[in-house]
Design an enzyme around this catalytic site. Structure first.
Site, PDB file in Angstrom:
ATOM      1  N   ALA A 145     -19.880 -52.762 -43.855  1.00 46.30           N
ATOM      2  CA  ALA A 145     -21.276 -52.905 -44.288  1.00 46.30           C
ATOM      3  C   ALA A 145     -21.804 -51.567 -44.796  1.00 46.30           C
ATOM      4  O   ALA A 145     -21.244 -50.512 -44.496  1.00 46.30           O
ATOM      5  CB  ALA A 145     -22.121 -53.393 -43.115  1.00 46.30           C
ATOM      6  N   CYS A 146     -22.915 -51.644 -45.528  1.00 41.38           N
ATOM      7  CA  CYS A 146     -23.621 -50.444 -45.993  1.00 41.38           C
ATOM      8  C   CYS A 146     -23.971 -49.558 -44.799  1.00 41.38           C
ATOM      9  O   CYS A 146     -24.365 -50.101 -43.789  1.00 41.38           O
ATOM     10  CB  CYS A 146     -24.937 -50.820 -46.654  1.00 41.38           C
ATOM     11  SG  CYS A 146     -24.798 -51.123 -48.388  1.00 41.38           S
ATOM     12  N   PRO A 147     -23.920 -48.274 -44.875  1.00 40.51           N
ATOM     13  CA  PRO A 147     -23.457 -47.448 -45.991  1.00 40.51           C
ATOM     14  C   PRO A 147     -22.049 -46.903 -45.737  1.00 40.51           C
ATOM     15  O   PRO A 147     -21.681 -45.857 -46.234  1.00 40.51           O
ATOM     16  CB  PRO A 147     -24.467 -46.300 -45.944  1.00 40.51           C
ATOM     17  CG  PRO A 147     -24.686 -46.095 -44.457  1.00 40.51           C
ATOM     18  CD  PRO A 147     -24.489 -47.440 -43.799  1.00 40.51           C
ATOM     19  N   LEU A 148     -21.266 -47.639 -44.909  1.00 42.86           N
ATOM     20  CA  LEU A 148     -19.994 -47.062 -44.459  1.00 42.86           C
ATOM     21  C   LEU A 148     -18.993 -46.746 -45.585  1.00 42.86           C
ATOM     22  O   LEU A 148     -18.335 -45.709 -45.518  1.00 42.86           O
ATOM     23  CB  LEU A 148     -19.351 -47.954 -43.389  1.00 42.86           C
ATOM     24  CG  LEU A 148     -20.170 -48.040 -42.085  1.00 42.86           C
ATOM     25  CD1 LEU A 148     -19.521 -48.985 -41.089  1.00 42.86           C
ATOM     26  CD2 LEU A 148     -20.343 -46.669 -41.446  1.00 42.86           C
TER      27      LEU A 148
END
Lengths: 68, 364
Positions: free
Chosen positions: A8-11
């Site tokens: 998921a964001c921001p990984l």
């Protein structure tokens, strides 16, 4: 190579940022599986001085090659 | 040159921000509760009431008990369906799921409980500021503090793990269920409805639905996120989403100024309280929790519309949280924090800390 598929964001961007800061590689391959991640990683890489080429793989996945 | 590039790159998210802000003002004008044109937390809480998960009520002069927070809000359905349609059009409907679903469900509850201590999601926080409610500025400071804590854990290796591809059917269950419930709410008498404010204050449902469909579609395209704006600015010096955030505020400020609804102050603001500590801590919970989830409540709705079942579970966590917050008296009201609000805030912080620490994954 960084495998950021399914994250998921921001990984995805964070993983690229950490690798760039730590090792400053001349080339780096990043795997992602959605358009938002492609755009976010590309934007970050461009700002960090990398050129990005995007290759669409099968099964809705993308391989991004970052080159200095 | 750089300025031009910035607008060129981020015009869509800025347009979306302006539209969301404008929609909030218009829907309030047509009947939605004050400074609440488009609050995801409030509307999910009203949905919890419509489903009977909470029964907040008041007694009128005639001694009748009237439900206050029960309404299957069309705004929520419109956002989900708008995002779903746009995702299909843009070939971005790609169902995914399996990234710590139960932890996300729990985070959904936590974020909702925090939001109802403050009285609003991040979007309503901005809408409240745009109406002149200075209590929401205290909320904003808490929200930023929460996001900064979340960022520390993200940088330290926090992850809820990867999601995997799911079937189209699995991705469509959530939008279909929400549409079916909405049809029931409009056509039938199965769901609960409010007989008193603020639940019965609503713009005509067809208008709310159409506006939300457009906003949902644009939010899907532009990836507008109230948490993402602040997070990406700090982490990556990337200000696009923050510009969207700023545009929501700008549109609400201008809209309210035109309509004469702009009243600066702490006291007497619509559906708000003046207890700065609980405003701060409530939004700190929302900021931290949303950072761990990867997006604000609005973004979770949009992602769920795109077929992200982890986000669908998060949204249901938020609905359950809306039910719990009122049945367990943790939600605030205009008079101040709920009887069990302080205990809930402590529990939420303990849960956030535990989830943050136990999900730090070391690189192989």
């Amino acid at each position: 190579m960084i495998d950021a598929r399914g994250l998921a964001c921001p990984l995805p961007v964070l993983k690229v940022q950490q690798e760039v800061k730590k090792n400053a590689p001349n080339t780096l391959e990043v795997l992602v599986d959605n358009n938002a991640a492609v755009q976010n990683v590309t934007r970050f890489a461009n700002n960090a001085g990398y050129k990005v080429s995007v290759k669409e793989l099968e099964d809705e996945e993308f391989s991004l090659t970052l080159t200095k | 040159m750089k300025k031009e590039n910035f607008f060129k790159r981020h015009w869509l998210v800025m347009l979306c921000g302006l539209l969301v802000g404008g929609a909030a003002v218009v829907l309030t004008k047509f009947g939605n509760p004050g400074n609440m044109g488009f609050c995801i937390a409030c509307f999910l809480r009203d949905i919890a009431g419509a489903l009977g998960l909470q029964g907040a009520s008041t007694t009128n002069d005639a001694g009748e008990t009237l439900r206050t927070l029960s309404n299957f809000r069309p705004e929520i359905v419109g956002l989900i369906v708008g995002a779903c349609i746009m995702a299909f059009v843009g070939k971005e409907f790609k169902p995914k799921g399996g990234s710590s679903p139960f932890t996300r469900f729990l985070l959904g509850i936590v974020v909702m409980v925090g939001a109802l201590v403050f009285l609003g999601c991040p979007l309503r926080m901005v809408i409240r500021i745009g109406g002149g409610d200075l209590n929401a500025i205290i909320g904003l400071v808490g929200f930023i503090a929460g996001i900064l804590v979340g960022i520390l854990f993200l940088k330290g290796g926090f992850s809820l793990g990867r999601a995997y591809k799911q079937s189209k059917a699995e991705g469509l269950v959530f939008p279909i269920v929400m549409v079916a419930l909405f049809v029931l709410s409009v056509a039938g008498s199965v769901l609960y409805v409010s007989g008193a404010a603020p639940g019965n204050k609503a713009a005509p449902w067809i208008l709310a639905l159409i506006v939300a469909l457009v906003v949902g579609a644009l939010a899907q395209r532009s990836r507008l996120c109230m948490v993402g704006g602040l997070r990406d600015s700090v982490m990556f010096k990337e200000f696009g989403l923050l510009a969207g955030f700023g545009c929501v505020l700008l549109a609400v400020l201008v809209g309210n100024a035109i309509l004469g609804n702009l009243k600066w102050g702490f006291e007497g603001q619509p559906v708000a309280h003046t207890e700065w500590l609980w405003n701060f801590l409530g939004m700190a919970i929302v900021g931290w929790g949303s950072c761990l989830l990867g997006g604000c409540p609005l973004r979770q709705l949009i992602l769920a519309g795109e077929g992200n079942t982890d986000s669908a579970i998060t949204v249901f966590g938020m609905i359950v949280g809306g039910g719990l917050a009122h049945t367990l008296k943790t939600a605030s009201s205009g008079a101040g924090h709920g009887a069990n609000g302080p205990a809930a805030v402590i529990i939420c912080f303990v849960l956030l800390a535990a989830i943050s620490v136990f999900n730090i994954r070391k690189e192989k």
